[in-house]
Write a protein that holds these residues in place. Structure first.
Motif, mmCIF file in Angstrom:
data_model
loop_
_atom_site.group_PDB
_atom_site.id
_atom_site.type_symbol
_atom_site.label_atom_id
_atom_site.label_comp_id
_atom_site.label_asym_id
_atom_site.label_seq_id
_atom_site.Cartn_x
_atom_site.Cartn_y
_atom_site.Cartn_z
ATOM 1 N N ILE A 1 56.247 57.783 38.098
ATOM 2 C CA ILE A 1 57.500 57.417 37.446
ATOM 3 C C ILE A 1 58.706 57.781 38.306
ATOM 4 C CG2 ILE A 1 58.118 59.527 36.158
ATOM 5 C CD1 ILE A 1 58.358 57.687 33.669
ATOM 6 N N MET A 2 58.501 58.681 39.291
ATOM 7 C CA MET A 2 59.599 59.044 40.193
ATOM 8 C C MET A 2 59.631 58.170 41.437
ATOM 9 S SD MET A 2 59.742 63.205 39.770
ATOM 10 C CE MET A 2 58.033 63.525 39.345
ATOM 11 N N GLY A 3 58.542 57.453 41.728
ATOM 12 C CA GLY A 3 58.505 56.455 42.796
ATOM 13 C C GLY A 3 59.201 56.883 44.073
ATOM 14 N N VAL B 1 56.234 49.202 40.008
ATOM 15 C CA VAL B 1 55.350 50.007 39.169
ATOM 16 C C VAL B 1 56.073 51.245 38.631
ATOM 17 C CG1 VAL B 1 53.290 49.157 40.355
ATOM 18 C CG2 VAL B 1 54.338 51.295 41.122
ATOM 19 N N THR B 2 57.079 51.719 39.366
ATOM 20 C CA THR B 2 57.906 52.809 38.847
ATOM 21 C C THR B 2 58.635 52.363 37.593
ATOM 22 O OG1 THR B 2 58.231 53.764 41.054
ATOM 23 C CG2 THR B 2 59.830 54.363 39.360
ATOM 24 N N GLY B 3 59.176 51.146 37.629
ATOM 25 C CA GLY B 3 59.838 50.603 36.453
ATOM 26 C C GLY B 3 58.885 50.420 35.288
ATOM 27 N N ALA B 4 57.644 50.021 35.576
ATOM 28 C CA ALA B 4 56.646 49.862 34.520
ATOM 29 C C ALA B 4 56.340 51.202 33.867
ATOM 30 C CB ALA B 4 55.375 49.243 35.096
ATOM 31 N N ALA B 5 56.169 52.241 34.685
ATOM 32 C CA ALA B 5 55.904 53.573 34.139
ATOM 33 C C ALA B 5 57.088 54.070 33.308
ATOM 34 C CB ALA B 5 55.604 54.552 35.275
ATOM 35 N N ILE C 1 58.796 47.412 47.429
ATOM 36 C CA ILE C 1 59.122 46.638 46.229
ATOM 37 C C ILE C 1 58.043 46.835 45.173
ATOM 38 C CG2 ILE C 1 59.343 44.297 45.291
ATOM 39 C CD1 ILE C 1 60.723 43.504 47.909
ATOM 40 N N VAL C 2 56.772 46.824 45.597
ATOM 41 C CA VAL C 2 55.669 47.058 44.655
ATOM 42 C C VAL C 2 55.798 48.444 44.024
ATOM 43 C CG1 VAL C 2 53.172 47.316 44.415
ATOM 44 C CG2 VAL C 2 54.098 45.479 45.827
ATOM 45 N N VAL D 1 49.267 53.350 45.562
ATOM 46 C CA VAL D 1 50.282 52.535 46.246
ATOM 47 C C VAL D 1 51.483 53.395 46.623
ATOM 48 C CG1 VAL D 1 51.891 50.609 45.979
ATOM 49 C CG2 VAL D 1 49.560 50.408 45.111
ATOM 50 N N ASN D 2 51.883 54.268 45.711
ATOM 51 C CA ASN D 2 53.058 55.121 45.915
ATOM 52 C C ASN D 2 52.869 56.069 47.097
ATOM 53 O OD1 ASN D 2 55.402 56.642 45.554
ATOM 54 N ND2 ASN D 2 55.218 56.628 43.334
#
Length: 528
Positions: free
Chosen positions: A63-65, A352-356, A347-348, A211-212
């Motif tokens: 979530i902190m990406g 996924v950060t936004g999704a979390a 970007i990916v 991915v992160n």
């Protein structure tokens, strides 16, 4: 601690559901103990407990990406200190954020509920002021969560615009309207992802963290290995200071670099917000908070060190026509094709950060609605019968985030303010994780830091701000507090009493209550 809870702790060392869990019988015992503890806190268990320890850590970290957040906030340290701003403007705040994380971890261990921050504030405040503290904190938290979804997804849209600009050699240069359209598309897809069942969301976070971490390490390596002749000396990378803010005081200008880590190191309380979906939550959630913050702080610092070495000219990065200076840095170091490759991965990560964050925000909205504190609470606290997740709350978050983006509020530090309301010095019955005798000094440092950083974060990054460069954090904060205060005085003080009990625990028997507090049924606590 009950016999069920003790037995759950003793059997939480196997691997059936993931590291930290035993066979199915042991896992069921753990989940039952979680439900009993939640009943003691006053709530009926409505989620499926599908998050393992590893998946909870992955959620708090993802979530902190880190690589995407550093890429989107690099302009702050560049403006406020150049090389010194990148290296030490990140490092210094991280030590203080760890004290906040430690305090929140202790509170989460003692009270593992999706209500999180505003529940903590209600229990830590004196009884007379508990409803008001809970009301103000709840509204600040909900607003901060929604604004953070908008901020993350708006930045993701900017990253896509950057890629299109570079890929077309500057021929495609989308303005505010198309960028907003991309934001809405991202929010729509996130609404679909975040509406999934808990089991799906939990497994997705393993992909998120791979991915992160992989992209962050790749970015560090390529910045150091491919910068070649433009790589600066160690002395320059760590000690060269440049003040491009316009503020005459260099010390104050440097402090504004703290915006980057404070923007990045938000959302780690997400482990608390999914604690009702986590097995052995009193143990897993605090571990996730501490590991998530520690890993993000460490990797972020290494990434900024690599960026500092690869930055031959701070002014050239600040003068770029691209929306984000980090994009220009990768273009300088890797060329067009290399930049687009690493940027696509970033970007990916941002996506996924936004999704979390969407999942996190929806749980906060659900919990606040469960206590009947939101207009239309009966809709937002509904659980979907198939997914057992608050789908209505998910789409409310996405809709409000779209409105937030339409108003132009693309960045906010409101999450830091929400944290300020809940770091208390009152002792509770501790959970498995406790700070022991260190709770007081750590709490004092955490409260002092948040008090300082909240003031700092409302200042504009440069002198003589315009409508385009103004820091709108203060507008959002004041809007929330004026609304919350007026609504409290006019109405809420007459009916809002803080967290509402939906169950009452008596030796494993729980009674459910309706919105007015009347008992509607009685049944045994069941594990999912």
């Amino acid at each position: 601690m009950s016999a069920d809870e003790k037995r759950a702790v003793k059997t939480s060392t196997g691997t059936a559901h993931g590291p930290g869990y035993g066979d199915d019988e042991s896992l069921n015992a753990i989940r039952h103990a979680d439900d009993v503890l939640l009943a003691k806190l006053g709530y009926k268990s409505e989620f499926r407990r599908e998050f393992s320890l590893v998946e909870t850590i992955a959620f708090a970290f993802s979530i902190m990406g880190v690589v995407a957040s550093v890429s989107s906030t690099m302009s702050f340290p560049l403006v406020s200190g150049g090389h010194v701003g990148m290296v030490f403007g990140w490092l210094i705040p991280c030590f203080f954020v760890m004290t906040i994380a430690a305090s929140l971890a202790e509170l989460t261990s003692a009270m593992p509920t999706s209500a999180g921050l505003y529940y903590f504030s209600a229990k830590l405040a004196p009884p007379r002021w508990a409803p008001l503290a809970s009301w103000i904190t709840g509204w600040a938290n909900v607003t901060g969560q929604v604004a953070l979804v908008c901020s993350i997804d708006f930045t993701c849209a900017q990253m896509i615009v950057t890629a299109l600009n570079v890929g077309s050699n500057g021929a495609i240069n989308l303005g505010a309207g198309p960028t907003f359209g991309i934001l809405l598309a991202i929010l729509f897809t996130h609404g679909i992802v975040c509406s999934a069942a808990t089991a799906v969301i939990a497994r997705l976070n393993i992909f998120y963290v791979i991915v992160n971490v992989g992209t962050t390490i790749a970015a560090i390596v390529v910045l150091l290995a491919c910068s070649g002749n433009q790589r600066v000396s160690t002395d320059t990378a760590f000690t060269m200071y440049e003040n491009n803010t316009g503020w005459s005081n260099n010390g104050w200008a440097f402090l504004l670099a703290f915006t980057s880590p404070m923007w990045t190191l938000t959302g780690y309380d997400s482990a608390a917000h999914i604690s009702e979906e986590t097995a052995n939550a009193a143990r897993a959630a605090p571990i996730a908070i501490l590991v998530g913050v520690g890993a993000t702080a460490s990797l972020g610092w290494l990434l900024f060190i690599a960026a500092s070495f690869a930055t031959a000219s701070v002014s050239q990065l600040l003068g770029t026509d691209l929306p984000l200076p980090m994009g220009q840095l990768f273009l300088n170091v890797l060329g067009k094709q290399g930049m687009l490759a690493i940027w696509s991965l970033i970007i990916v990560v941002q996506y996924v950060t936004g999704a979390a964050q969407g999942v996190d925000a929806s749980r906060v909205v659900f919990a606040f609605a469960r206590d009947n504190a939101l207009p239309g609470s009966r809709w937002w606290k509904k659980m979907h019968p198939w997914t057992r997740t608050p789908v209505n709350a998910v789409w409310l978050v996405m809709a409000l985030s779209g409105i937030c983006g339409f108003l132009g509020f693309s960045e906010t530090a409101l999450s830091s303010l929400a944290g300020a309301s809940v770091i208390g010095l009152t002792r509770l019955h501790p959970g498995p994780f406790t700070l022991g005798k260190w709770y007081m000094p750590i709490g004092i440092v955490a409260v002092s830091w948040v008090s300082f950083i909240v003031v700092l974060l409302v200042f504009p990054p440069e002198v003589h701000p315009t409508a385009d460069t103004m820091n709108y954090t203060v507008v959002i904060i004041m809007s929330v507090f004026i609304f919350a205060s007026l609504s409290w005085v006019i109405s809420a003080r007459k009916w809002f009493k803080g967290p509402v009990k939906t169950v009452e625990d008596r030796d494993g028997i729980v009674g459910e209550f309706d919105e007015k507090g009347a008992r509607v049924e009685e049944k045994s606590v069941e594990s999912h």
